[in-house]
Design an enzyme around this catalytic site. Sequence first.
Site, mmCIF file in Angstrom:
data_model
loop_
_atom_site.group_PDB
_atom_site.id
_atom_site.type_symbol
_atom_site.label_atom_id
_atom_site.label_comp_id
_atom_site.label_asym_id
_atom_site.label_seq_id
_atom_site.Cartn_x
_atom_site.Cartn_y
_atom_site.Cartn_z
ATOM 1 N N ARG A 1 0.250 -1.369 0.152
ATOM 2 C CA ARG A 1 0.314 0.147 -0.333
ATOM 3 C C ARG A 1 0.980 1.197 -0.135
ATOM 4 O O ARG A 1 1.786 1.501 1.183
ATOM 5 C CB ARG A 1 -0.966 -0.477 1.121
ATOM 6 N N HIS B 1 -7.583 0.655 -6.336
ATOM 7 C CA HIS B 1 -7.708 -0.051 -4.872
ATOM 8 C C HIS B 1 -8.919 -1.428 -5.083
ATOM 9 O O HIS B 1 -9.650 -1.252 -5.073
ATOM 10 C CB HIS B 1 -8.192 0.213 -3.780
ATOM 11 N N GLN C 1 -10.499 -4.207 -3.573
ATOM 12 C CA GLN C 1 -11.637 -3.603 -2.370
ATOM 13 C C GLN C 1 -12.273 -4.010 -3.657
ATOM 14 O O GLN C 1 -13.811 -4.821 -3.425
ATOM 15 C CB GLN C 1 -11.617 -2.368 -2.330
ATOM 16 N N ASP D 1 -17.646 6.868 -1.286
ATOM 17 C CA ASP D 1 -16.502 7.192 -0.279
ATOM 18 C C ASP D 1 -15.833 7.593 0.189
ATOM 19 O O ASP D 1 -16.478 8.786 0.026
ATOM 20 C CB ASP D 1 -15.657 6.030 -1.256
ATOM 21 N N CYS E 1 -16.852 0.936 0.886
ATOM 22 C CA CYS E 1 -15.169 0.065 1.475
ATOM 23 C C CYS E 1 -15.206 0.834 2.280
ATOM 24 O O CYS E 1 -14.475 -0.585 3.266
ATOM 25 C CB CYS E 1 -14.258 0.804 0.245
ATOM 26 N N ARG F 1 -13.591 -9.339 1.319
ATOM 27 C CA ARG F 1 -12.321 -8.629 1.530
ATOM 28 C C ARG F 1 -11.335 -10.004 1.641
ATOM 29 O O ARG F 1 -10.273 -10.784 0.714
ATOM 30 C CB ARG F 1 -11.814 -8.167 2.016
HETATM 31 N N1 NVA Z 1 -10.656 6.309 -1.280
HETATM 32 C C1 NVA Z 1 -9.869 5.838 0.431
HETATM 33 C C2 NVA Z 1 -10.388 4.494 0.615
HETATM 34 C C3 NVA Z 1 -9.848 4.024 1.806
HETATM 35 C C4 NVA Z 1 -9.973 2.386 2.159
HETATM 36 C C5 NVA Z 1 -8.723 6.438 0.526
HETATM 37 O O1 NVA Z 1 -7.741 6.051 -0.731
HETATM 38 O O2 NVA Z 1 -8.520 6.382 1.633
HETATM 39 N N1 CP Z 2 -11.483 -0.809 2.900
HETATM 40 C C1 CP Z 2 -10.001 -1.047 2.975
HETATM 41 O O1 CP Z 2 -9.225 -1.254 1.893
HETATM 42 O O2 CP Z 2 -10.152 -0.568 4.623
HETATM 43 P P1 CP Z 2 -8.628 -0.217 5.322
HETATM 44 O O3 CP Z 2 -7.917 1.124 4.735
HETATM 45 O O4 CP Z 2 -8.952 0.042 6.387
HETATM 46 O O5 CP Z 2 -7.567 -1.209 4.779
#
Ligand code: NVA
Ligand code: CP
Length: 307
Positions: free
Chosen positions: A103, A130, A133, A224, A263, A291
Amino acid sequence: MPKDFISLADWPAEDLLALLDRAREFKRLDREGKRPQTLQGRTLAMFFEKPSLRTHVTFEAGVTQLGGHAILLQPDQVGIGTRETPADVARNLSLWVDGLVARTYSHELLEELAQSAGIAVINGLTDLLHPCQVMADLQTMAERVELKDASIAYVGDGNNMANSLLNGAAVLGLDLRLATPASHRPAARIRQAADRLATRSGARLSWTEDPREAVRGANFIYTDVWTSMGQEDESELRRQVFAAYQVNDALLEEAPDAWVMHCLPAHRGEEITDSVLDGERSIVFDQAENRLHVQKAILERLLSHKN
Ligand code: NVA
Ligand code: CP
């Protein structure tokens, strides 16, 4: 089959559907207390530059349940770009482990790791995409309607979630309506690539600034956060830009049959209200559960044989 799981746009529809079939099987087996040991002796490294609950826990639990093992790498310990180049980190990891979930803020960094790695690299979220997800989301949708008939309305920021939903819908030939402010549409290169894929798959991809128009007749309303990880300095401005895009009871009245998806984590009271997130039409915890199952399918597929 690609070596890595970085973008849904890189994967053929039949492979994504096969992963979803295997995920459904893993879920059924799990309910029966069965856990196939298909990754016995395999090791997964996990590297997170941003916080995570779901992605971290589901990948670690998933590989463990398949008989393998996970190692969490701390960014300050690894020092990508300061202690060592991304390429050298990737080459070293490839000597010892069978796969890497990463990540990162920069999507380009993830691509660089994947290019230099002999092992599978899995996208655990970047600023751009992502995909894991969205795989869980597709599994969740397929539990309620035939995927090919699904119509999805995404309301809010044209961010990494919107980009990966576009990719998934474009590859699989789904109906996706995006409602975002004109200033926050998904990235142009993602839209153009999705449009090209859609001409082959028959996907119907549309965009509007009006959330009500997008949700009418939809099976699923997806939202989101307005402020993604790394954008915290813009949060006040973003609250103003997206004020008309909240998923609340009034918006749900426009789509009486729609399920609600997110998500997570949610910023309750911003993009979604408590009453909707905790309401009868919310399927957000099914998404969170899936997931685990779909990532087991991805891990099994990519880590079973060293590339
Ligand atoms: N758009 C959000 C998704 C988190 C799972 C982020 O990138 O923070
Ligand atoms: N939806 C998701 O990716 O959650 P986290 O940021 O907690 O991993």
